[in-house]
Scaffold this active site. Structure first.
Site, PDB file in Angstrom:
ATOM      1  N   CYS A  64       1.130  -1.109  -0.156  1.00 16.31           N
ATOM      2  CA  CYS A  64       0.098   0.027  -0.061  1.00 16.31           C
ATOM      3  C   CYS A  64       0.817   1.334  -0.154  1.00 16.31           C
ATOM      4  O   CYS A  64       2.117   1.320   0.093  1.00 16.31           O
ATOM      5  CB  CYS A  64      -0.885  -0.117   1.193  1.00 16.31           C
ATOM      6  SG  CYS A  64       0.049   0.124   2.919  1.00 16.31           S
ATOM      7  N   ASP A 654       4.077  34.750 -52.438  1.00 20.58           N
ATOM      8  CA  ASP A 654       5.335  35.038 -53.450  1.00 20.58           C
ATOM      9  C   ASP A 654       4.615  34.759 -54.831  1.00 20.58           C
ATOM     10  O   ASP A 654       3.620  33.998 -54.933  1.00 20.58           O
ATOM     11  CB  ASP A 654       6.387  33.670 -53.024  1.00 20.58           C
ATOM     12  CG  ASP A 654       7.470  33.693 -53.665  1.00 20.58           C
ATOM     13  OD1 ASP A 654       7.826  34.855 -54.156  1.00 20.58           O
ATOM     14  OD2 ASP A 654       8.099  32.744 -54.230  1.00 20.58           O
ATOM     15  N   ASP A 873       7.304  28.941 -50.870  1.00 20.52           N
ATOM     16  CA  ASP A 873       7.506  27.474 -51.164  1.00 20.52           C
ATOM     17  C   ASP A 873       9.025  27.557 -51.172  1.00 20.52           C
ATOM     18  O   ASP A 873       9.745  26.268 -51.175  1.00 20.52           O
ATOM     19  CB  ASP A 873       7.209  27.096 -52.679  1.00 20.52           C
ATOM     20  CG  ASP A 873       7.884  27.895 -53.750  1.00 20.52           C
ATOM     21  OD1 ASP A 873       7.919  29.284 -53.455  1.00 20.52           O
ATOM     22  OD2 ASP A 873       8.248  27.304 -54.734  1.00 20.52           O
ATOM     23  N   ASP A 877      11.791  32.031 -48.645  1.00 23.87           N
ATOM     24  CA  ASP A 877      10.293  32.389 -48.155  1.00 23.87           C
ATOM     25  C   ASP A 877      10.490  32.068 -46.720  1.00 23.87           C
ATOM     26  O   ASP A 877       9.459  32.644 -45.783  1.00 23.87           O
ATOM     27  CB  ASP A 877       9.266  31.580 -48.845  1.00 23.87           C
ATOM     28  CG  ASP A 877       9.031  32.206 -50.236  1.00 23.87           C
ATOM     29  OD1 ASP A 877       9.184  33.166 -50.545  1.00 23.87           O
ATOM     30  OD2 ASP A 877       8.563  31.299 -51.041  1.00 23.87           O
TER      31      ASP A 877
END
Length: 997
Positions: A64, A654, A873, A877
């Protein structure tokens, strides 16, 4: 005492350093997080600066929490022990000590003196050894029921020494913890979770030097010893652990000495076929948790219901049946038979089936927090112990008050029903992870020399040649080296049309080969593969918390104390009202008292006000939206991204590769010198051959086609001609790419410049008027003019066109109709930029902007508090994607751009920009609706439960009905989130019908 064979820990003959042990736990890192915790330094100062050691001790005899506390106290009383953590369920203790002050035997004797048996299990770990980075572990946390539970667990984890960051998700029962392995281990974290009243276990790590294997063939202790010998003899094996019950083998190895595949082959080979090994994905454990939780809750609910039904018959049906009523009212000792039966049935429900509520409530209170379990335990205990008291009082005085055993039983039954339905619904929200894991191929056919053999897909290495049969899953990201076929990539891109694959075509792991046989070369495996990155994104989304959830967390943190206060006010108010005669005695139940009448109102308030639904409102919607987005080719990095995207005002785009197809083609090549056309093209192609820019590739391809037109026309294959005929290119040196300008290099020791006007101006190259006019004409027709100078003289101009994506104009118009303003930002010149913008319908153009300048444009728009999204992309960027409130990376772009984005558009289709914004808006609408569901029950039901309307309408909400309403609030919220699965993305034919919200 020998260590338990259930958790047999085996180690090689050579000792392990702390770095090696720490490597077992190395997992994916979260974002950097500052930590001012100096607990380790304080310990080291206390020990005089000498190195500390950490050992694991197996303990037998603990039954316990008092036993574990006794052991921990005994250990901490030993001079030289700085930290001791005892795990009751695991029968183990972790001890951090100073070897100069105390020995291992002293620690063992201290435990034995406390009345338990002890055995040293693990080699010591030097805590003073520094690792290169903090570690991150993902843990399952079972037993959480509401937002208050989440706050409690997070608070406990964050307070642990060495823990730098902790995030807990209620909807997935997962926690992610960043910690310092020099101070705390993953086992300490699991122990802390369990001590707080919850179930905890480590789920996974993505480290490259650890394997989790399932072993078949270990049938007895002799087999285990044979396996131990094999692992001990294998070079590169650092440490291993075998669990004979589950058949799981955990191996830590040195990847510089042995590969994962060689390790598995070595074990199977040394065992002469005795052992069969399969690599386990860490997600296998994770995806089985939901089913187990639902099954456990269902068993508890059925058990409670089966005892509540007889109770209902005793209370409601039997009094109307003379025979049963005679038996029930028969006195047996101080009570009637009916009272004995009700007491016995409810006691089982209250303390056996409902034991989890008491245990969890006690641990929560012990840790200074409150949660739903506290409310349930408080409400059921009030009705139960009052009923017991009423029985005993009647036995002594002869005045029999009504009992409410049925309220306690029905309350627990309905709470368990709600938890079962909630676990089922939560399991639905985790379908995203399950389905993604199911996409992962299990095996692969490895081509070795002239032979083939089947291997586990998790053992594939970059560069492996693999064979994919028709109908089979592609086992890894790679490139086709032989064969042709069609591949179904819908699970990644959302497009149902199969994609044609030829030699040199890229393929994605997990997609399905439809027709022909393919041979592929693996390029990305493990965490680098697309499918693994998608799973990682889904994980991140599930663990993230949207800002809107801060409100729910705050409310949940104060909700339970407020509810208890309201319940006390209800009890006191009705009791005082009855005492002063504020309401007639006719309102009281038969033989009832004012206190009992008040108590029922108070219990109902406690039960109905549980904040479970608040904690589920946001994460369930985010998880479903993440899955829906992934199905439609839009990957989302969590609730924060969703919440920001729904209020986007500007979309920065872009030009090249985003609005355009990114496949530039040369349309014009004009020579303005005495140079021959072929010589001019050879010169330009030689200079551009070293560049990765799309324009450069177009120029090289145009020149190659000019020189080898006949050859390419014969076979139609132009993909490899540059390399095959590289002899026609001139030698170059000192190549340099100039962002926003062009390129320069030396050919025959003469400088060649290929770029725009700015590059020519900086190098004092004069552009004649007739050349300038020619360039302007190109730009006004949406073409880019590339100027070429050689040896200080302008020699020619090339016109390059990059066709617009077919959907660009429609998407721009759709954004405008949604109230979003599109802006094009490009490094190209003004004329070309304006021509492209005019063609797609963009009015705001920012041209001739350097890569870093895109981020400045974004910041200028953010000054007035506007939310700005960036779609890009390329590598250039990435700064802009990071600077934007919402970054959207085109999936065909670079890894750097994708890493910087909040959304990844896998299909390279601008239409998905509309989908991302539209999905985020619908998700936030759903989250707000979830909060309405979560709060409506409380706002409407708490006054009813408190009896506010009882004097006028005689409407009362019994405790069992309050429990039913509380359960339904959570279920309604989760079901509301699941409705997002019906989301249909806007199509090109319907985008123009979108109106501003």
């Amino acid at each position: 005492m020998a260590p338990s064979r259930r958790d047999l820990q085996l180690t090689p003959l050579s000792g392990d350093t702390a770095a090696e042990i720490g490597a077992m736990e190395e997992v994916r890192l979260l974002d950097s997080y500052d930590d001012n915790d100096d607990s380790l330094s304080k310990i080291e100062e206390g020990s005089g600066g000498s190195g500390l050691r950490k050992i694991q001790v197996g303990i037998t005899g603990m039954t316990c929490a008092a036993c574990s506390n006794s052991v921990e106290g005994a250990l901490m009383s030993v001079n030289g022990v700085f930290k001791a953590s005892v795990a009751l369920l695991q029968n183990r203790a972790d001890v951090l000590f100073d070897p100069n002050l105390v020995k291992e035997d002293d620690i063992k004797e201290a435990i034995e003196d406390a009345g338990f048996e002890a055995e040293i299990l693990a080699e010591p770990v030097t805590s003073g050894t520094k690792t290169q980075a903090t570690l991150v572990g993902q843990f399952t946390i079972g037993g959480m029921t509401c937002a208050a539970c989440v706050n409690s667990v997070e608070g406990i984890l964050r307070d642990l020494p060495g823990v730098k960051r902790a995030v807990v998700a209620l909807a997935t029962s997962l926690g992610e913890v960043e910690y310092d392995p020099n101070v705390i281990s993953k086992d300490d974290i699991v122990t802390a979770i369990e001590d707080a009243g919850f179930e905890g276990s480590l789920v996974q790590s993505n480290q490259q030097d650890k394997l989790l294997l399932r072993v078949d063939g270990v049938l007895n202790e002799l087999d285990a010893q044979v396996l131990e010998g094999i692992l001990t003899r294998l070079n590169g094996v650092r440490q291993f652990r075998l669990d004979r019950i589950t058949g799981e083998l955990e191996v830590v190895f040195d990847p510089e000495v042995v590969s994962s595949r060689s390790l598995v082959d070595g074990i199977e080979g040394e065992g002469y076929g005795k052992f069969k090994l399969r690599v386990m994905s860490p997600y296998e454990r994770l995806t089985s948790k939901d089913t187990g939780e639902a099954s456990n809750m269902f068993r508890r609910f059925i058990s409670s219901l089966s005892l509540s039904i007889p109770l209902f018959f005793i209370q409601v049906i039997c009094p109307h049946i003379a025979l049963f009523d005679t038996v029930l009212v028969w006195r047996c000792g101080p009570f009637m038979v009916g009272d004995w039966l009700k007491w016995a049935l409810v006691s089982v429900i209250q303390f056996v089936i409902g034991k989890r509520f008491y245990v969890a409530a006690w641990r929560a209170l012990r840790n200074g927090s409150t949660n739903m379990d506290v409310l349930v335990a408080l409400g059921t205990s009030a009705s139960y112990f009052y009923s017991v008291g009423a029985l005993l009082y009647g036995a002594v005085t002869g005045f029999w008050s009504p009992t409410y055993f049925d309220a306690s039983a029905m309350l627990i039954t309905f709470v368990l029903l709600g938890k079962y339905l909630e676990s089922l619904a939560k399991g639905k929200t985790s379908d995203a992870m399950k389905k993604l894991v199911q996409l992962t191929p299990a095996t692969a056919i490895l081509i070795e020399g002239k032979g083939e053999r089947e291997i586990d897909a998790l053992l594939i290495h970059p560069g492996d040649s693999l064979k994919v049969l028709p109908g089979g899953k592609i086992p890894a990201d790679g490139v086709v080296v032989w064969g042709s076929s069609y591949v179904n990539e819908s699970m990644v891109t959302g497009e149902s049309v199969p994609v044609s694959k030829e030699v040199d075509s890229p393929v994605i792991g997990g997609t399905i080969n439809m027709h022909g046989v393919l041979h592929i070369k693996a390029t990305k495996v493990g965490s680098d593969a697309v499918l693994s990155q998608i799973i990682s994104l889904v994980e991140t989304a599930q663990m993230s918390k949207a800002p809107i959830q801060k409100f729910a967390d705050y409310v949940a943190s104060i909700f339970v104390p407020v509810v208890i206060t309201l319940a006390l006010f209800t009890l006191v108010g009705w009791s005082i009202g009855g005492a002063v005669g504020a309401y007639p005695d006719e309102w009281l139940p038969q033989n009832g008292t004012h206190f009992v009448f008040s108590l029922m109102f108070s219990i109902s308030v406690v039960v109905i006000a549980c904040p479970c639904a608040l904690g589920l409102a946001t994460p369930t919607a985010v998880i479903v939206a993440t899955r829906v987005g992934a199905t439609n080719g839009v990957l989302i990095r969590g609730g924060d991204a969703l919440e920001k995207a729904h209020k986007v005002k500007y979309v920065i785009s872009d030009k090249t590769g985003t609005l355009t197809q990114g496949k530039a083609t040369v349309t014009t090549a004009k020579v303005f010198s005495e140079m021959d056309r072929g010589e001019f093209l050879t010169l330009v192609a030689s200079a551009e051959a070293s560049s990765e820019h799309p324009l450069a590739k177009a120029i090289v391809e145009y020149a190659r086609h000019f020189h080898f037109f006949d050859e390419s026309a014969e076979d139609g294959d132009t993909s490899n001609k540059v390399s095959q005929n590289a002899g026609w290119l001139l030698d170059t040196s000192d190549f340099s790419a100039l962002p926003g300008k062009g390129i320069q290099c030396l050919v025959d020791n003469k400088l060649i410049l290929v770029g725009n006007r700015k590059l020519m101006s900086e190098n004092s190259i004069t552009i004649p008027d007739h050349v300038e006019k020619f360039v302007e004409e190109l730009e006004e027709s949406a073409k880019t003019g590339v100027i070429v100078a050689y040896s200080g003289q302008l020699v020619g101009v090339m016109g390059v066109a990059d066709p617009l994506k077919r959907e660009a104009a429609v998407v721009v118009e759709g954004l405008l109709r949604m109230g979003v303003r599109p802006i094009m930002v490009t490094g190209d010149n003004w004329r070309t930029a304006r021509a492209v913008a005019k063609e797609v319908g963009i009015e705001d153009v920012r041209a001739e902007v350097m890569p870093a300048g895109k981020a400045e444009v974004i910041r200028s728009l953010q000054k007035d508090g506007s939310t700005v999204a960036m779609v890009g992309d390329g590598i250039n960027d990435s700064p802009a994607l990071a600077a934007a409130d919402v970054g959207m990376a085109i999936g065909a772009g670079t890894d750097v751009a994708i890493e910087a984005a909040d959304y990844v558009l896998m299909r390279n289709n601008l239409e998905d920009v509309i989908t991302a914004i539209d999905l985020s808006r619908k998700t936030l609408t759903r989250i707000r609706l979830n909060y309405v569901f979560a709060m409506a029950y409380n706002v409407v039901s708490i006054p009813i439960a408190a009896g506010v309307f009882f004097p006028v309408l005689r409407v009362q909400l019994p405790p069992w009905a309050a429990g039913a309403c509380m359960a339904l609030s959570s279920v309604s919220v989760v079901c509301s989130s699941l409705l997002l699965r019906r989301y249909k993305k806007p199509r090109l034919t319907t985008i123009l019908e979108i109106t501003k919200e």
